[in-house]
Design an enzyme around this catalytic site. Structure first.
Site, PDB file in Angstrom:
ATOM      1  N   HIS A  69      -2.064   7.169   7.483  1.00  0.00           N
ATOM      2  CA  HIS A  69      -0.857   8.240   7.091  1.00  0.00           C
ATOM      3  C   HIS A  69      -1.522   9.252   6.512  1.00  0.00           C
ATOM      4  CE1 HIS A  69       2.715   5.944   6.367  1.00  0.00           C
ATOM      5  NE2 HIS A  69       2.274   4.871   5.811  1.00  0.00           N
TER       6      HIS A  69
ATOM      7  N   HIS B 169      -3.621   1.008   8.080  1.00  0.00           N
ATOM      8  CA  HIS B 169      -2.255   1.567   8.012  1.00  0.00           C
ATOM      9  C   HIS B 169      -2.340   2.923   7.361  1.00  0.00           C
ATOM     10  CE1 HIS B 169       2.264   0.777   7.909  1.00  0.00           C
ATOM     11  NE2 HIS B 169       1.980   1.856   6.726  1.00  0.00           N
ATOM     12  N   GLU B 170      -2.728   2.723   5.915  1.00  0.00           N
ATOM     13  CA  GLU B 170      -3.038   3.597   4.688  1.00  0.00           C
ATOM     14  C   GLU B 170      -3.710   5.066   5.285  1.00  0.00           C
ATOM     15  OE1 GLU B 170      -0.458   3.567   2.925  1.00  0.00           O
ATOM     16  OE2 GLU B 170      -0.377   1.270   2.988  1.00  0.00           O
TER      17      GLU B 170
ATOM     18  N   GLN C 277       3.259   9.853   1.137  1.00  0.00           N
ATOM     19  CA  GLN C 277       4.517   9.371   1.223  1.00  0.00           C
ATOM     20  C   GLN C 277       5.276   9.695  -0.286  1.00  0.00           C
ATOM     21  OE1 GLN C 277       2.555   5.317   2.103  1.00  0.00           O
ATOM     22  NE2 GLN C 277       4.699   5.313   3.087  1.00  0.00           N
TER      23      GLN C 277
ATOM     24  N   CYS D 271       6.704  -0.704   6.497  1.00  0.00           N
ATOM     25  CA  CYS D 271       6.327   0.777   6.029  1.00  0.00           C
ATOM     26  C   CYS D 271       7.388   1.243   5.233  1.00  0.00           C
ATOM     27  CB  CYS D 271       5.937   1.892   7.030  1.00  0.00           C
ATOM     28  SG  CYS D 271       5.452   3.435   6.442  1.00  0.00           S
ATOM     29  N   LEU D 272       6.839   1.810   3.864  1.00  0.00           N
ATOM     30  CA  LEU D 272       7.969   2.315   3.091  1.00  0.00           C
ATOM     31  C   LEU D 272       8.770   3.427   3.494  1.00  0.00           C
ATOM     32  CD1 LEU D 272       6.038   1.416  -0.364  1.00  0.00           C
ATOM     33  CD2 LEU D 272       7.842   0.404   0.492  1.00  0.00           C
TER      34      LEU D 272
ATOM     35  N   GLY E 115       0.803  -1.245   0.105  1.00  0.00           N
ATOM     36  CA  GLY E 115       0.071  -0.062   0.148  1.00  0.00           C
ATOM     37  C   GLY E 115       0.891   1.260   0.126  1.00  0.00           C
TER      38      GLY E 115
END
Ligand code: CO
Length: 185
Positions: free
Chosen positions: A140, A136-137, A51, A94-95, A46
Protein backbone atom coordinates in the site's frame (compact mmCIF):
# COMPACT_ATOMS: atom_id res chain seq x y z
CA UNK A 1 -8.79 9.96 18.95
CA UNK A 2 -10.95 9.60 15.91
CA UNK A 3 -12.12 7.02 13.41
CA UNK A 4 -11.42 8.15 9.83
CA UNK A 5 -13.32 7.14 6.68
CA UNK A 6 -11.40 4.58 4.63
CA UNK A 7 -10.47 5.49 1.04
CA UNK A 8 -11.41 2.96 -1.59
CA UNK A 9 -9.81 1.44 -4.67
CA UNK A 10 -9.74 4.10 -7.39
CA UNK A 11 -8.91 6.96 -5.01
CA UNK A 12 -5.71 8.49 -6.45
CA UNK A 13 -3.94 8.65 -3.05
CA UNK A 14 -3.92 4.86 -2.94
CA UNK A 15 -1.60 4.88 -5.97
CA UNK A 16 0.84 7.38 -4.45
CA UNK A 17 4.14 6.42 -2.89
CA UNK A 18 4.22 7.35 0.80
CA UNK A 19 6.47 10.12 2.11
CA UNK A 20 9.13 9.33 4.73
CA UNK A 21 8.16 10.32 8.28
CA UNK A 22 10.81 12.66 9.74
CA UNK A 23 8.95 14.21 12.65
CA UNK A 24 7.74 12.09 15.57
CA UNK A 25 5.98 14.90 17.45
CA UNK A 26 2.45 15.15 18.80
CA UNK A 27 0.62 15.55 15.44
CA UNK A 28 2.24 12.35 14.17
CA UNK A 29 1.44 10.47 17.39
CA UNK A 30 -2.19 11.53 16.92
CA UNK A 31 -2.22 10.16 13.35
CA UNK A 32 -0.83 6.82 14.56
CA UNK A 33 -3.41 6.61 17.36
CA UNK A 34 -6.24 7.45 14.92
CA UNK A 35 -5.03 4.80 12.49
CA UNK A 36 -5.06 2.13 15.20
CA UNK A 37 -8.56 3.20 16.21
CA UNK A 38 -9.76 3.24 12.58
CA UNK A 39 -8.26 -0.21 11.89
CA UNK A 40 -9.94 -1.69 14.95
CA UNK A 41 -13.31 -0.04 14.20
CA UNK A 42 -13.15 -1.56 10.69
CA UNK A 43 -12.08 -4.94 12.12
CA UNK A 44 -9.01 -4.95 9.89
CA UNK A 45 -5.75 -6.69 10.71
CA UNK A 46 -3.71 -3.88 9.13
CA UNK A 47 -4.05 -0.36 7.73
CA UNK A 48 -1.74 1.94 5.75
CA UNK A 49 -1.85 5.74 6.08
CA UNK A 50 -2.93 6.36 2.47
CA UNK A 51 -6.06 4.32 3.22
CA UNK A 52 -7.22 7.25 5.35
CA UNK A 53 -5.98 9.83 2.85
CA UNK A 54 -2.57 10.64 4.38
CA UNK A 55 0.85 10.36 2.75
CA UNK A 56 2.88 9.22 5.81
CA UNK A 57 5.01 6.10 5.38
CA UNK A 58 3.17 4.47 8.26
CA UNK A 59 1.15 1.33 8.70
CA UNK A 60 -0.44 -0.26 11.73
CA UNK A 61 -1.06 -3.93 12.45
CA UNK A 62 -3.44 -5.41 14.98
CA UNK A 63 -0.87 -7.89 16.21
CA UNK A 64 -3.42 -9.08 18.81
CA UNK A 65 -5.35 -10.80 16.00
CA UNK A 66 -2.17 -12.74 15.20
CA UNK A 67 -0.62 -13.18 18.66
CA UNK A 68 -3.37 -13.17 21.25
CA UNK A 69 -2.97 -10.39 23.79
CA UNK A 70 -0.30 -8.44 21.90
CA UNK A 71 -1.02 -4.70 21.52
CA UNK A 72 -1.52 -3.12 18.09
CA UNK A 73 1.72 -1.92 16.60
CA UNK A 74 2.82 0.95 14.35
CA UNK A 75 5.51 0.43 11.70
CA UNK A 76 7.02 3.75 10.61
CA UNK A 77 8.99 4.02 7.34
CA UNK A 78 8.86 0.24 6.93
CA UNK A 79 10.87 -1.41 4.16
CA UNK A 80 11.30 -5.02 3.19
CA UNK A 81 15.03 -5.78 3.19
CA UNK A 82 14.67 -9.37 2.13
CA UNK A 83 12.01 -11.94 1.31
CA UNK A 84 12.79 -15.53 2.16
CA UNK A 85 11.37 -19.01 1.87
CA UNK A 86 8.89 -20.28 -0.65
CA UNK A 87 5.92 -18.55 -2.24
CA UNK A 88 2.78 -19.51 -0.39
CA UNK A 89 -0.89 -18.83 -1.18
CA UNK A 90 -3.27 -17.09 1.23
CA UNK A 91 -6.69 -15.55 0.75
CA UNK A 92 -6.37 -11.79 1.26
CA UNK A 93 -8.89 -9.02 1.54
CA UNK A 94 -8.47 -5.26 1.91
CA UNK A 95 -10.46 -2.56 3.69
CA UNK A 96 -10.12 -0.43 0.51
CA UNK A 97 -11.51 -3.22 -1.71
CA UNK A 98 -14.65 -4.38 0.09
CA UNK A 99 -16.09 -7.81 -0.60
CA UNK A 100 -13.24 -9.10 -2.74
CA UNK A 101 -11.10 -11.91 -1.36
CA UNK A 102 -8.51 -13.62 -3.50
CA UNK A 103 -5.65 -16.01 -3.03
CA UNK A 104 -2.34 -14.14 -3.31
CA UNK A 105 1.12 -15.69 -3.55
CA UNK A 106 3.78 -14.15 -1.32
CA UNK A 107 7.08 -15.24 0.21
CA UNK A 108 6.53 -16.89 3.58
CA UNK A 109 9.13 -14.81 5.44
CA UNK A 110 10.31 -11.22 5.24
CA UNK A 111 13.00 -9.18 6.96
CA UNK A 112 11.49 -5.76 7.68
CA UNK A 113 13.28 -2.62 8.80
CA UNK A 114 11.07 -0.01 10.45
CA UNK A 115 10.98 2.68 13.11
CA UNK A 116 8.73 2.61 16.15
CA UNK A 117 6.73 5.61 17.38
CA UNK A 118 9.80 6.98 19.20
CA UNK A 119 11.86 6.85 15.98
CA UNK A 120 14.03 3.93 17.12
CA UNK A 121 15.07 1.64 14.25
CA UNK A 122 14.29 -2.08 14.33
CA UNK A 123 14.97 -5.02 12.06
CA UNK A 124 12.73 -8.01 12.40
CA UNK A 125 12.43 -11.29 10.54
CA UNK A 126 8.70 -12.02 10.32
CA UNK A 127 6.89 -15.15 9.27
CA UNK A 128 3.35 -16.45 9.08
CA UNK A 129 0.51 -13.96 9.31
CA UNK A 130 2.71 -11.01 10.33
CA UNK A 131 4.91 -11.45 7.23
CA UNK A 132 1.77 -11.64 5.10
CA UNK A 133 0.16 -8.52 6.60
CA UNK A 134 3.34 -6.43 6.47
CA UNK A 135 3.95 -7.32 2.82
CA UNK A 136 0.34 -6.27 2.05
CA UNK A 137 0.64 -2.97 3.99
CA UNK A 138 4.08 -2.08 2.61
CA UNK A 139 2.62 -2.67 -0.86
CA UNK A 140 0.00 0.00 0.00
CA UNK A 141 2.77 2.44 0.94
CA UNK A 142 4.19 1.88 -2.57
CA UNK A 143 0.80 2.38 -4.24
CA UNK A 144 0.24 -1.33 -4.85
CA UNK A 145 -2.95 -3.36 -4.17
CA UNK A 146 -3.15 -7.10 -3.60
CA UNK A 147 -5.27 -7.35 -6.76
CA UNK A 148 -2.25 -6.08 -8.75
CA UNK A 149 -0.51 -9.32 -7.78
CA UNK A 150 -3.19 -11.57 -9.30
CA UNK A 151 -2.96 -13.14 -12.73
CA UNK A 152 -4.22 -11.08 -15.68
CA UNK A 153 -7.13 -13.52 -15.99
CA UNK A 154 -8.19 -13.15 -12.33
CA UNK A 155 -7.97 -9.37 -12.64
CA UNK A 156 -10.08 -9.44 -15.76
CA UNK A 157 -12.72 -11.48 -13.96
CA UNK A 158 -12.75 -8.89 -11.14
CA UNK A 159 -12.70 -5.84 -13.39
CA UNK A 160 -16.45 -5.13 -13.17
CA UNK A 161 -16.44 -5.24 -9.36
CA UNK A 162 -13.29 -3.09 -9.20
CA UNK A 163 -14.85 -0.55 -11.53
CA UNK A 164 -17.92 -0.36 -9.27
CA UNK A 165 -15.70 0.25 -6.22
CA UNK A 166 -13.78 2.96 -8.10
CA UNK A 167 -17.08 4.67 -8.96
CA UNK A 168 -17.99 4.60 -5.26
CA UNK A 169 -14.58 6.13 -4.45
CA UNK A 170 -15.19 8.92 -6.97
CA UNK A 171 -18.64 9.62 -5.48
CA UNK A 172 -17.11 9.79 -1.99
CA UNK A 173 -14.45 12.22 -3.25
CA UNK A 174 -17.19 14.49 -4.68
CA UNK A 175 -18.99 14.33 -1.32
CA UNK A 176 -15.79 15.27 0.55
CA UNK A 177 -15.11 18.30 -1.66
CA UNK A 178 -18.73 19.43 -1.22
CA UNK A 179 -18.38 19.27 2.57
CA UNK A 180 -14.92 20.83 2.70
CA UNK A 181 -15.01 24.46 3.88
CA UNK A 182 -14.50 26.74 0.90
CA UNK A 183 -11.56 29.15 0.82
CA UNK A 184 -12.15 32.31 2.79
CA UNK A 185 -14.94 30.92 4.96
CO1 CO B 1 -5.21 -3.40 2.16
Amino acid sequence: MAVWPIRKYGDPILRKKAVKVESFGEPFQQVAADMIETMQAAKGVGLAANQIGLTHALCVVDVGLIDEGAPPKAFVNPVILQENGKEVPYEEGCLSIPEINEEVMRKERAVVRYQDLTGAVHEQECDGMLARVLQHEIDHLNGVFFVDRLSALRRKLLSKKLKAIAEEAAAEARERSKNAPSAGS
